[in-house]
Design an enzyme around this catalytic site. Structure first.
Site, PDB file in Angstrom:
ATOM      1  N   SER A  49       0.845  -1.193   0.000  1.00 34.94           N
ATOM      2  CA  SER A  49       0.000   0.000   0.000  1.00 34.94           C
ATOM      3  C   SER A  49       0.876   1.237   0.000  1.00 34.94           C
ATOM      4  CB  SER A  49      -0.901   0.025   1.240  1.00 34.94           C
ATOM      5  OG  SER A  49      -1.574   1.270   1.356  1.00 34.94           O
TER       6      SER A  49
ATOM      7  N   TYR B 213      -2.246  -1.437  10.051  1.00 35.73           N
ATOM      8  CA  TYR B 213      -2.327  -1.675   8.604  1.00 35.73           C
ATOM      9  C   TYR B 213      -1.149  -1.030   7.891  1.00 35.73           C
ATOM     10  CZ  TYR B 213      -3.985  -1.386   3.779  1.00 35.73           C
ATOM     11  OH  TYR B 213      -4.082  -1.476   2.414  1.00 35.73           O
TER      12      TYR B 213
END
Length: 273
Positions: free
Chosen positions: A153, A167
């Site tokens: 990401s 995350y």
């Protein structure tokens, strides 16, 4: 130079985790359209079966097979590996896409958010890759290596917590894992690369991409002016998985519309105007 030979995947077998929705589904469609047989696994096996039926109705040269699979525990990884081996003797492409997130403000972020997110996003990804390596190594060659595509990401690349601390940090670990395995597996004819997406339409980002108006608002904060589209993922997958990407390993591809190069304001702006 035959363009089809650079990006076509006829005869290849792929496994995509988290393949029923979002980026995983985008990737599965691209692989099926390119001629691959795609094994789609997620915790919701019925959803994978439904999406596989949709992809098989496209009339593409590849096909999809959906079933349940969970990388959130060692037992789940072992069961997924067994399910893969029941369905194929060969594996050319592994896309580690399954992932989860957790949101809470700094000061209230719970301890339990770390174990759950790290188990899926990091430990599960590593363990599944490790246990499928014999199949990947067996299918790779110096001219056409096997491929591992990890989904990281842009939040693992930039200093972005945004309430999703475990995350973001798990995705930074995914990027480092990609470089480490890229180095260690190059000589075994397996390339390992990662995508570092920005905002795409998915269940994980539904709060910010659920309708066109919201997507437009989010897109205005992306340097290129929009959220990601299906073809953005498809193009990356066909490059990294096809013969055209055979000489690339350890790369983190920033599919983020320029978020990866955003920085602070021009510190001399006031002096110059």
């Amino acid at each position: 130079m035959d363009i089809q030979s650079l990006f076509g995947l006829d005869g290849k077998v792929a496994l995509v985790t988290g393949g029923a929705t979002g980026i995983g589904r985008m990737a599965c469609e691209a692989l099926v359209r390119a001629g691959a047989t795609v094994l789609m696994a997620s915790r919701k096996g019925d959803a994978c079966e439904a999406v596989a039926a949709e992809l098989n109705a496209l009339g593409a040269s590849g096909k999809a097979i959906g079933f349940a699979g969970d990388v959130g525990s060692e037992a789940g990884v072992d069961a997924l590996v067994a399910a893969v081996k029941e369905r194929t003797d060969t594996l050319d492409i592994l896309m580690n896409n399954a992932g989860i997130t957790w949101g809470a403000p700094l000061g209230d972020f719970p301890h339990k958010a770390w174990e759950k997110v790290m188990n899926v996003n990091v430990a599960g990804m590593f363990d599944l890759t490790q246990k499928l390596l014999p199949m990947l190594i067996a299918s790779g060659s110096v001219d056409d290596p096997a491929r591992v595509i990890n989904v990281g990401s842009v939040m693992g690349e930039r200093e972005m917590g945004d309430g999703a601390y475990s995350y973001s940090m798990s995705k930074a670990a995914v990027h480092h894992m990609t470089r480490i395995l890229g180095k260690e597996l190059a000589g075994k004819h397996v390339t390992v690369n990662a995508l570092a997406p920005g905002p795409f339409v998915s269940k994980m980002t539904a709060f910010a991409t659920h309708d066109e108006d919201t997507r437009e608002k989010v897109g205005k904060d992306v340097p290129v002016g929009r959220v990601g589209r299906d073809e953005d993922i498809a193009g990356c997958m066909l490059f990294l998985c096809g013969r055209g990407g055979a000489y690339v390993t350890g790369a983190i591809i920033p599919v983020s519309g320029g978020i990866n190069v955003m920085s602070g304001p021009n510190i001399f702006e006031q002096a110059l105007h």
